[in-house]
Design a protein around this motif. Structure first.
Motif, PDB file in Angstrom:
ATOM      1  N   ILE A  74       2.102  -8.105 -10.627  1.00  0.00           N
ATOM      2  CA  ILE A  74       1.175  -8.260  -9.507  1.00  0.00           C
ATOM      3  C   ILE A  74      -0.089  -7.467  -9.806  1.00  0.00           C
ATOM      4  CG2 ILE A  74       2.996  -8.652  -7.805  1.00  0.00           C
ATOM      5  CD1 ILE A  74       2.676  -5.747  -6.897  1.00  0.00           C
ATOM      6  N   LYS A  75      -1.178  -7.852  -9.177  1.00  0.00           N
ATOM      7  CA  LYS A  75      -2.447  -7.153  -9.365  1.00  0.00           C
ATOM      8  C   LYS A  75      -2.346  -5.755  -8.771  1.00  0.00           C
ATOM      9  CE  LYS A  75      -5.095 -11.433  -9.221  1.00  0.00           C
ATOM     10  NZ  LYS A  75      -6.088 -12.238  -8.472  1.00  0.00           N
ATOM     11  N   SER A  76      -3.175  -4.858  -9.281  1.00  0.00           N
ATOM     12  CA  SER A  76      -3.055  -3.478  -8.813  1.00  0.00           C
ATOM     13  C   SER A  76      -4.409  -2.794  -8.724  1.00  0.00           C
ATOM     14  CB  SER A  76      -2.143  -2.675  -9.749  1.00  0.00           C
ATOM     15  OG  SER A  76      -2.696  -2.596 -11.044  1.00  0.00           O
ATOM     16  N   ALA A  77      -4.477  -1.845  -7.809  1.00  0.00           N
ATOM     17  CA  ALA A  77      -5.651  -0.989  -7.669  1.00  0.00           C
ATOM     18  C   ALA A  77      -5.174   0.429  -7.417  1.00  0.00           C
ATOM     19  CB  ALA A  77      -6.531  -1.452  -6.511  1.00  0.00           C
ATOM     20  N   ALA A  78      -5.852   1.384  -8.024  1.00  0.00           N
ATOM     21  CA  ALA A  78      -5.613   2.799  -7.740  1.00  0.00           C
ATOM     22  C   ALA A  78      -6.675   3.270  -6.761  1.00  0.00           C
ATOM     23  CB  ALA A  78      -5.675   3.618  -9.024  1.00  0.00           C
ATOM     24  N   VAL A  79      -6.263   3.993  -5.737  1.00  0.00           N
ATOM     25  CA  VAL A  79      -7.192   4.499  -4.728  1.00  0.00           C
ATOM     26  C   VAL A  79      -7.279   6.010  -4.853  1.00  0.00           C
ATOM     27  CG1 VAL A  79      -7.736   4.656  -2.278  1.00  0.00           C
ATOM     28  CG2 VAL A  79      -6.582   2.635  -3.166  1.00  0.00           C
ATOM     29  N   TRP A  80      -8.487   6.511  -5.001  1.00  0.00           N
ATOM     30  CA  TRP A  80      -8.721   7.949  -5.002  1.00  0.00           C
ATOM     31  C   TRP A  80      -9.275   8.307  -3.633  1.00  0.00           C
ATOM     32  CZ3 TRP A  80      -7.194  12.027  -7.489  1.00  0.00           C
ATOM     33  CH2 TRP A  80      -7.860  13.238  -7.298  1.00  0.00           C
ATOM     34  N   PRO A  81      -8.483   9.012  -2.770  1.00  0.00           N
ATOM     35  CA  PRO A  81      -8.916   9.234  -1.389  1.00  0.00           C
ATOM     36  C   PRO A  81      -9.785  10.462  -1.195  1.00  0.00           C
ATOM     37  CG  PRO A  81      -6.660   9.962  -1.657  1.00  0.00           C
ATOM     38  CD  PRO A  81      -7.100   9.448  -3.001  1.00  0.00           C
ATOM     39  N   ALA A  82     -10.279  11.045  -2.294  1.00  0.00           N
ATOM     40  CA  ALA A  82     -11.105  12.255  -2.215  1.00  0.00           C
ATOM     41  C   ALA A  82     -12.448  11.998  -2.904  1.00  0.00           C
ATOM     42  CB  ALA A  82     -10.357  13.433  -2.841  1.00  0.00           C
ATOM     43  N   SER A  83     -13.156  13.071  -3.269  1.00  0.00           N
ATOM     44  CA  SER A  83     -14.489  12.902  -3.839  1.00  0.00           C
ATOM     45  C   SER A  83     -14.415  12.345  -5.260  1.00  0.00           C
ATOM     46  CB  SER A  83     -15.240  14.235  -3.862  1.00  0.00           C
ATOM     47  OG  SER A  83     -14.754  15.070  -4.892  1.00  0.00           O
TER      48      SER A  83
ATOM     49  N   VAL B  70       0.852  -1.178   0.000  1.00  0.00           N
ATOM     50  CA  VAL B  70       0.000   0.000   0.000  1.00  0.00           C
ATOM     51  C   VAL B  70       0.895   1.238   0.000  1.00  0.00           C
ATOM     52  CG1 VAL B  70      -1.829   1.259   1.204  1.00  0.00           C
ATOM     53  CG2 VAL B  70      -1.815  -1.246   1.228  1.00  0.00           C
ATOM     54  N   ILE B  71       0.655   2.148  -0.977  1.00  0.00           N
ATOM     55  CA  ILE B  71       1.511   3.328  -1.131  1.00  0.00           C
ATOM     56  C   ILE B  71       0.642   4.582  -1.219  1.00  0.00           C
ATOM     57  CG2 ILE B  71       3.480   4.312  -2.345  1.00  0.00           C
ATOM     58  CD1 ILE B  71       3.733   1.706  -3.894  1.00  0.00           C
ATOM     59  N   PRO B  72       0.689   5.451  -0.199  1.00  0.00           N
ATOM     60  CA  PRO B  72      -0.052   6.713  -0.275  1.00  0.00           C
ATOM     61  C   PRO B  72       0.764   7.795  -0.967  1.00  0.00           C
ATOM     62  CG  PRO B  72       0.983   6.551   1.850  1.00  0.00           C
ATOM     63  CD  PRO B  72       1.357   5.280   1.095  1.00  0.00           C
ATOM     64  N   TYR B  73       0.088   8.804  -1.476  1.00  0.00           N
ATOM     65  CA  TYR B  73       0.764  10.044  -1.851  1.00  0.00           C
ATOM     66  C   TYR B  73       1.316  10.659  -0.567  1.00  0.00           C
ATOM     67  CZ  TYR B  73       1.516  14.661  -3.874  1.00  0.00           C
ATOM     68  OH  TYR B  73       2.083  15.834  -4.301  1.00  0.00           O
ATOM     69  N   PRO B  74       2.520  11.271  -0.597  1.00  0.00           N
ATOM     70  CA  PRO B  74       3.158  11.713   0.645  1.00  0.00           C
ATOM     71  C   PRO B  74       2.603  13.007   1.241  1.00  0.00           C
ATOM     72  CG  PRO B  74       4.609  12.119  -1.217  1.00  0.00           C
ATOM     73  CD  PRO B  74       3.420  11.382  -1.756  1.00  0.00           C
ATOM     74  N   ALA B  75       1.336  12.972   1.642  1.00  0.00           N
ATOM     75  CA  ALA B  75       0.708  14.090   2.352  1.00  0.00           C
ATOM     76  C   ALA B  75      -0.257  13.502   3.371  1.00  0.00           C
ATOM     77  CB  ALA B  75      -0.033  15.005   1.382  1.00  0.00           C
ATOM     78  N   GLN B  76      -0.448  14.179   4.499  1.00  0.00           N
ATOM     79  CA  GLN B  76      -1.222  13.601   5.595  1.00  0.00           C
ATOM     80  C   GLN B  76      -2.639  13.213   5.181  1.00  0.00           C
ATOM     81  OE1 GLN B  76      -1.250  14.664  10.032  1.00  0.00           O
ATOM     82  NE2 GLN B  76      -2.969  15.840   9.243  1.00  0.00           N
ATOM     83  N   GLY B  77      -3.291  14.055   4.380  1.00  0.00           N
ATOM     84  CA  GLY B  77      -4.658  13.759   3.962  1.00  0.00           C
ATOM     85  C   GLY B  77      -4.776  12.530   3.095  1.00  0.00           C
ATOM     86  N   HIS B  78      -3.644  12.017   2.613  1.00  0.00           N
ATOM     87  CA  HIS B  78      -3.622  10.786   1.835  1.00  0.00           C
ATOM     88  C   HIS B  78      -3.144   9.608   2.685  1.00  0.00           C
ATOM     89  CE1 HIS B  78      -4.009  12.830  -2.195  1.00  0.00           C
ATOM     90  NE2 HIS B  78      -3.755  13.838  -1.390  1.00  0.00           N
ATOM     91  N   VAL B  79      -2.149   9.855   3.544  1.00  0.00           N
ATOM     92  CA  VAL B  79      -1.631   8.785   4.402  1.00  0.00           C
ATOM     93  C   VAL B  79      -2.728   8.247   5.322  1.00  0.00           C
ATOM     94  CG1 VAL B  79       0.019   8.243   6.237  1.00  0.00           C
ATOM     95  CG2 VAL B  79       0.739   9.635   4.287  1.00  0.00           C
TER      96      VAL B  79
END
Length: 469
Positions: free
Chosen positions: A140-149, A9-18
């Motif tokens: 490996i299988k992959s998914a993109a996560v959009w953590p906003a609207s 699991v890899i977030p964008y490096p900002a608190q609202g994403h982590v």
């Protein structure tokens, strides 16, 4: 014995994403996964420092079945990581090879390959192409996560059409019109100047960032899933228009007591909860502007005086970097008056989920970050919507115009939101019974989506089974 599935699991490096990506990591562990969670080195150390339930092992920590790992982001130690354009462009060069090596070592069973071979990647959409390219190269299988609207994601996915319709410039995405538009008849009204990439500051790298965003569109077309931290009842028209985007939210950020939740500041020591316990039901104005918002001195002081003027108890989160260590940034005598009256409390950070769930809290003066928006909704708290940058202007449209669970904070001719205006709007929120009814109804829909048989619950289970297969 077959090892459990292992998600990277890899977030964008900002608190609202982590924060939401770490909650998603916990949810995967709940369903039998081992997780390796990759932060930039800078954020990794901040998360560990703010976490009381984490053991340290060199550059990594271990929490339940979540292994916390650090990789360099390419920025120098003293550089400003609020410069999101530079950070975004550098991390592709510096993080990608380390992540690919991490996956390869896990498959080879070499040193540092704790948890068995990595079987899938769950990457923040905002990382762009590099993470999903690594997933394809390592098969490996992959998914993109959009953590906003979903609406903001839809605006990104619609960049080619926005260019074709002469709404934005093809070179850097800047606004070509002041007119409003909709991506579909039932979606929220948008303005080109308020699209996320046009609201991140005046950076020289705008053109390069826009090219990066266009590349991200191509990348997600090849991943197995696009997950969104929203729920069907909040954005039904958007999900209907973009059926490949799957709602799995609202992710219950901040509700796992005693476990790492991704904060960059040390959580408040519960003193604010004790203070809230002494306040009447639905009496407190909660004020918090997230991890990025900055004010100039005049606006900061108008906000402080507005909280005094409203005559209501208030809990105000003021990050240390907002006052630069200088108490004189507050209006003269403000802190002394607040302390003497006991009517207000100022803290450096707060356990926001606990605060919003507290029966004493009546309204939320918010920057409209998506995590805060979802936390306010699921705790039935109406908003004074005060956006600062990026996606927050679209979120304000949802709060004020679509869901009708908040009021806008509007500046005067000089660009300042005055103390009188703040006090008036807070009073409107406090006395708005119909708005409280609407946010109560939204809370019910949000929580129903997370129960067994709810859309978000079932979507997440479907995703989990596909990642395990």
């Amino acid at each position: 014995m077959t090892p459990p599935p292992h998600a990277l699991v890899i977030p964008y490096p900002a608190q609202g994403h982590v924060i939401p990506l770490l909650e998603l990591a916990h949810a995967l562990v709940d369903r039998g996964f081992t997780v390796t969670f990759v932060n930039s080195e800078f954020n990794h150390h901040r998360v560990l420092a703010a976490t009381t339930d984490t053991t340290k092992n060199g550059s990594a920590g271990l929490l339940d079945r979540i292994r916390l790992v650090a990789v360099p982001d390419g920025m120098e130690p003293g550089e400003d990581r609020n410069n999101l354009v530079r950070l975004t462009l550098l991390m592709a060069e510096h993080m990608a090879p380390r992540v690919e090596d991490l996956i390869s070592r896990s498959h080879a069973g070499t040193e540092g390959a704790d948890g068995g071979p990595i079987t899938c990647m769950v990457a923040d959409y905002n990382l762009g192409t590099w993470a999903l390219d690594v997933a394809r190269r390592t098969r490996i299988k992959s998914a993109a996560v959009w953590p906003a609207s979903a609406a903001v994601l839809a605006s990104l996915l619609s960049i080619p059409k926005l260019i074709q319709d002469n709404i934005i410039d093809s070179k850097d995405g800047s606004a070509l019109t002041e007119d409003t538009f909709k991506l579909s008849p039932d979606m929220p009204i948008m303005r080109a100047a308020h699209l996320a990439w046009n609201c991140i500051g005046d950076h020289q790298g705008q053109e390069a960032l826009f090219r990066y965003l266009i590349g991200g569109i191509r990348a997600v077309e090849k991943c197995d899933f696009i997950l969104c931290n929203s729920f069907l009842g909040a954005e039904e028209a958007t999900f209907a228009q973009f059926p490949k985007v799957i709602p799995i939210g609202p992710l219950l950020t901040g509700e796992r007591r005693g476990k790492a939740v991704g904060h960059f500041w040390r959580p408040e020591d519960e003193a604010c909860i004790s203070w809230l316990n002494a306040q009447p039901t639905r009496s407190v104005v909660y004020v918090a502007f997230g991890s990025f918002t900055m004010f100039d001195t005049r606006q900061f002081q108008e906000l402080a005086l507005g909280l005094e003027l409203c005559g209501r108890p208030f809990l105000w989160v003021v990050r240390p970097d907002l006052v630069h260590g200088d108490v004189h940034d507050y209006p003269q005598g403000f802190l002394d008056r607040v302390s003497a009256s006991g009517r207000g409390m100022v803290v450096a950070w707060s356990p926001q989920q606990q605060v919003l769930a507290h029966p004493a809290v009546a309204c939320f003066v918010s920057h409209c970050g998506w995590n805060s928006t979802m936390e306010g909704v699921r705790n039935r708290v109406p908003f004074l919507a005060w956006p600062y940058f990026a996606d927050q202007f679209v979120n304000q449209v949802y709060i004020c115009d679509v869901w009708k669970v908040g009021l806008r904070a509007q500046a005067d001719e000089s660009g300042v939101i005055t103390k009188e205006y703040i006090a008036t709007r807070v009073e409107e929120l406090m006395s708005g019974a119909s708005m409280r009814d609407r946010v109560e109804a939204m809370k019910k829909v949000a929580l129903e989506s997370l129960k067994e048989g709810g859309s978000s619950h079932d979507n997440f289970d479907m995703f989990v089974q596909a990642m395990k297969a």
